[in-house]
Motif scaffolding. Structure first.
Motif, PDB file in Angstrom:
ATOM      1  N   LYS A  95      15.466  47.125  19.587  1.00 20.57           N
ATOM      2  CA  LYS A  95      16.816  46.614  19.804  1.00 20.57           C
ATOM      3  C   LYS A  95      17.120  45.531  18.777  1.00 20.57           C
ATOM      4  CE  LYS A  95      14.721  44.152  23.633  1.00 20.57           C
ATOM      5  NZ  LYS A  95      14.698  44.056  25.078  1.00 20.57           N
ATOM      6  N   TRP A  96      18.410  45.416  18.456  1.00 25.30           N
ATOM      7  CA  TRP A  96      18.845  44.466  17.447  1.00 25.30           C
ATOM      8  C   TRP A  96      20.044  43.694  17.978  1.00 25.30           C
ATOM      9  CZ3 TRP A  96      17.775  49.619  16.489  1.00 25.30           C
ATOM     10  CH2 TRP A  96      16.603  49.850  15.775  1.00 25.30           C
ATOM     11  N   VAL A  97      20.269  42.485  17.401  1.00 22.33           N
ATOM     12  CA  VAL A  97      21.363  41.618  17.839  1.00 22.33           C
ATOM     13  C   VAL A  97      22.132  41.115  16.620  1.00 22.33           C
ATOM     14  CG1 VAL A  97      21.973  39.475  19.038  1.00 22.33           C
ATOM     15  CG2 VAL A  97      20.087  40.869  19.884  1.00 22.33           C
ATOM     16  N   ILE A  98      23.463  41.194  16.705  1.00 20.98           N
ATOM     17  CA  ILE A  98      24.348  40.573  15.718  1.00 20.98           C
ATOM     18  C   ILE A  98      25.093  39.454  16.430  1.00 20.98           C
ATOM     19  CG2 ILE A  98      26.408  40.856  14.297  1.00 20.98           C
ATOM     20  CD1 ILE A  98      25.559  43.691  13.720  1.00 20.98           C
ATOM     21  N   SER A  99      25.004  38.248  15.874  1.00 19.08           N
ATOM     22  CA  SER A  99      25.737  37.104  16.398  1.00 19.08           C
ATOM     23  C   SER A  99      27.051  37.019  15.633  1.00 19.08           C
ATOM     24  CB  SER A  99      24.906  35.829  16.212  1.00 19.08           C
ATOM     25  OG  SER A  99      25.641  34.706  16.616  1.00 19.08           O
ATOM     26  N   MET A 100      28.154  37.344  16.299  1.00 20.59           N
ATOM     27  CA  MET A 100      29.454  37.453  15.630  1.00 20.59           C
ATOM     28  C   MET A 100      30.295  36.216  15.879  1.00 20.59           C
ATOM     29  SD  MET A 100      32.265  40.428  16.055  1.00 20.59           S
ATOM     30  CE  MET A 100      33.792  40.382  15.169  1.00 20.59           C
ATOM     31  N   GLY A 101      30.611  35.515  14.816  1.00 20.65           N
ATOM     32  CA  GLY A 101      31.471  34.339  14.904  1.00 20.65           C
ATOM     33  C   GLY A 101      30.674  33.054  14.935  1.00 20.65           C
ATOM     34  N   VAL A 102      31.348  31.985  14.529  1.00 14.33           N
ATOM     35  CA  VAL A 102      30.676  30.694  14.438  1.00 14.33           C
ATOM     36  C   VAL A 102      30.318  30.158  15.831  1.00 14.33           C
ATOM     37  CG1 VAL A 102      32.764  29.293  14.375  1.00 14.33           C
ATOM     38  CG2 VAL A 102      30.726  28.500  13.201  1.00 14.33           C
ATOM     39  N   CYS A 103      31.090  30.507  16.854  1.00 11.96           N
ATOM     40  CA  CYS A 103      30.788  30.031  18.211  1.00 11.96           C
ATOM     41  C   CYS A 103      29.493  30.637  18.744  1.00 11.96           C
ATOM     42  CB  CYS A 103      31.939  30.347  19.157  1.00 11.96           C
ATOM     43  SG  CYS A 103      33.420  29.414  18.795  1.00 11.96           S
ATOM     44  N   PRO A 130      29.373  34.817  10.061  1.00 11.24           N
ATOM     45  CA  PRO A 130      30.200  33.609  10.145  1.00 11.24           C
ATOM     46  C   PRO A 130      31.678  33.945  10.273  1.00 11.24           C
ATOM     47  CG  PRO A 130      29.630  34.034   7.884  1.00 11.24           C
ATOM     48  CD  PRO A 130      28.926  35.084   8.711  1.00 11.24           C
ATOM     49  N   GLY A 131      32.462  32.941  10.534  1.00  9.34           N
ATOM     50  CA  GLY A 131      33.907  33.107  10.581  1.00  9.34           C
ATOM     51  C   GLY A 131      34.478  32.753  11.933  1.00  9.34           C
ATOM     52  N   CYS A 132      35.778  32.430  11.938  1.00  7.72           N
ATOM     53  CA  CYS A 132      36.443  32.052  13.178  1.00  7.72           C
ATOM     54  C   CYS A 132      37.858  32.616  13.166  1.00  7.72           C
ATOM     55  CB  CYS A 132      36.467  30.547  13.338  1.00  7.72           C
ATOM     56  SG  CYS A 132      37.185  30.018  14.903  1.00  7.72           S
ATOM     57  N   PRO A 133      38.084  33.786  13.667  1.00  5.91           N
ATOM     58  CA  PRO A 133      37.113  34.840  13.969  1.00  5.91           C
ATOM     59  C   PRO A 133      36.808  35.634  12.707  1.00  5.91           C
ATOM     60  CG  PRO A 133      39.298  35.562  14.626  1.00  5.91           C
ATOM     61  CD  PRO A 133      39.443  34.163  14.091  1.00  5.91           C
ATOM     62  N   PRO A 134      35.644  36.245  12.639  1.00  3.89           N
ATOM     63  CA  PRO A 134      35.328  37.065  11.472  1.00  3.89           C
ATOM     64  C   PRO A 134      36.188  38.336  11.446  1.00  3.89           C
ATOM     65  CG  PRO A 134      33.514  37.072  13.038  1.00  3.89           C
ATOM     66  CD  PRO A 134      34.554  36.169  13.582  1.00  3.89           C
ATOM     67  N   ARG A 135      36.518  38.755  10.257  1.00  8.74           N
ATOM     68  CA  ARG A 135      37.349  39.952  10.075  1.00  8.74           C
ATOM     69  C   ARG A 135      36.544  41.215  10.383  1.00  8.74           C
ATOM     70  NH1 ARG A 135      41.822  40.813  10.101  1.00  8.74           N
ATOM     71  NH2 ARG A 135      41.819  42.337   8.432  1.00  8.74           N
ATOM     72  N   PRO A 136      37.207  42.311  10.735  1.00 11.38           N
ATOM     73  CA  PRO A 136      36.501  43.568  10.979  1.00 11.38           C
ATOM     74  C   PRO A 136      35.689  44.031   9.774  1.00 11.38           C
ATOM     75  CG  PRO A 136      38.725  43.712  11.831  1.00 11.38           C
ATOM     76  CD  PRO A 136      38.637  42.415  11.089  1.00 11.38           C
ATOM     77  N   GLU A 137      36.184  43.748   8.562  1.00 10.05           N
ATOM     78  CA  GLU A 137      35.428  44.125   7.363  1.00 10.05           C
ATOM     79  C   GLU A 137      34.093  43.410   7.308  1.00 10.05           C
ATOM     80  OE1 GLU A 137      38.539  42.857   7.254  1.00 10.05           O
ATOM     81  OE2 GLU A 137      39.829  44.312   6.255  1.00 10.05           O
ATOM     82  N   MET A 138      34.083  42.160   7.775  1.00  9.60           N
ATOM     83  CA  MET A 138      32.838  41.387   7.788  1.00  9.60           C
ATOM     84  C   MET A 138      31.841  41.986   8.786  1.00  9.60           C
ATOM     85  SD  MET A 138      34.559  37.612   7.583  1.00  9.60           S
ATOM     86  CE  MET A 138      33.053  36.677   7.576  1.00  9.60           C
ATOM     87  N   LEU A 139      32.336  42.428   9.941  1.00  9.23           N
ATOM     88  CA  LEU A 139      31.456  43.069  10.920  1.00  9.23           C
ATOM     89  C   LEU A 139      30.901  44.378  10.374  1.00  9.23           C
ATOM     90  CD1 LEU A 139      30.105  43.167  13.663  1.00  9.23           C
ATOM     91  CD2 LEU A 139      32.199  44.160  14.595  1.00  9.23           C
ATOM     92  N   LEU A 140      31.744  45.151   9.689  1.00 10.21           N
ATOM     93  CA  LEU A 140      31.255  46.385   9.065  1.00 10.21           C
ATOM     94  C   LEU A 140      30.166  46.085   8.038  1.00 10.21           C
ATOM     95  CD1 LEU A 140      34.479  48.511   8.508  1.00 10.21           C
ATOM     96  CD2 LEU A 140      32.573  49.011  10.021  1.00 10.21           C
TER      97      LEU A 140
END
Length: 184
Positions: A95-103, A130-140
């Protein structure tokens, strides 16, 4: 003259680790853990414009037993921390985890008693976004980097040992609020 020239067409040469890595990266199923405004951007990533279906991830799983990627999107409160850990523990290995966003990554602007100062104090994180909120491109981009990481992972005892060490380090890390130096 190598062995490749002597084989008839239609044969594929690879290692078991490379084949397993390709299968894992191509069949990753995300579990949603959207807690704040970052969750809207995560949902947008699954929509038609950004299209996670290109990577075989079009269906966000509602059950942790069907998922192998947790995307933690938004701030995690102290009350939500045990629930997050329980969902993580219910996910099958690997299993893997992505922490999305600065919060989710560091507590963001919420430096108080109610918000966990980084989800890595609860679960081991593979990618910080990183980001507040991060863009969908960043998540991709983060998902594609995780795909590269997954495809290169080892199998067997070495992988289990590394995962155990990463989890122990995450659970014994000094909370950000207790750190001294340039942070204050």
């Amino acid at each position: 003259m190598g062995i490749e020239e002597k084989l008839p067409s239609g044969f594929l040469l690879t290692t078991v680790e490379q084949a397993a890595g390709w299968v894992r990266k191509s069949s990753m199923f995300p579990a949603t853990f959207g807690l704040a405004c970052c969750a809207i951007e995560m949902m947008t990533t699954g929509a038609g414009r950004y299209d996670l279906a290109r990577f075989g991830m079009e269906v966000f799983r509602g059950s942790p037993r069907q998922a192998d990627l947790m995307i933690v999107a938004g701030r995690v409160s102290q009350k939500m921390a045990p629930v997050l850990r329980q969902v993580y523990d219910q996910m099958p290995n690997p299993k893997w985890v992505i922490s999305m966003g600065v919060c989710a990554s560091s507590g963001g602007m919420f430096n108080n008693y109610a918000i966990v100062q980084g989800v890595d104090h609860i679960v081991p994180v593979d990618i910080y976004l990183p980001g507040c909120p991060p863009r969908p491109e960043m998540l991709l981009d983060a998902i594609l980097k995780l795909h590269q990481h997954v495809q290169g992972e080892k199998l067997g005892v070495d992988r289990e040992k590394a995962a155990r060490e990463a989890e122990e380090a995450a659970l014994t890390a000094v909370p950000t609020i207790e750190m001294k130096g340039l942070l204050r």
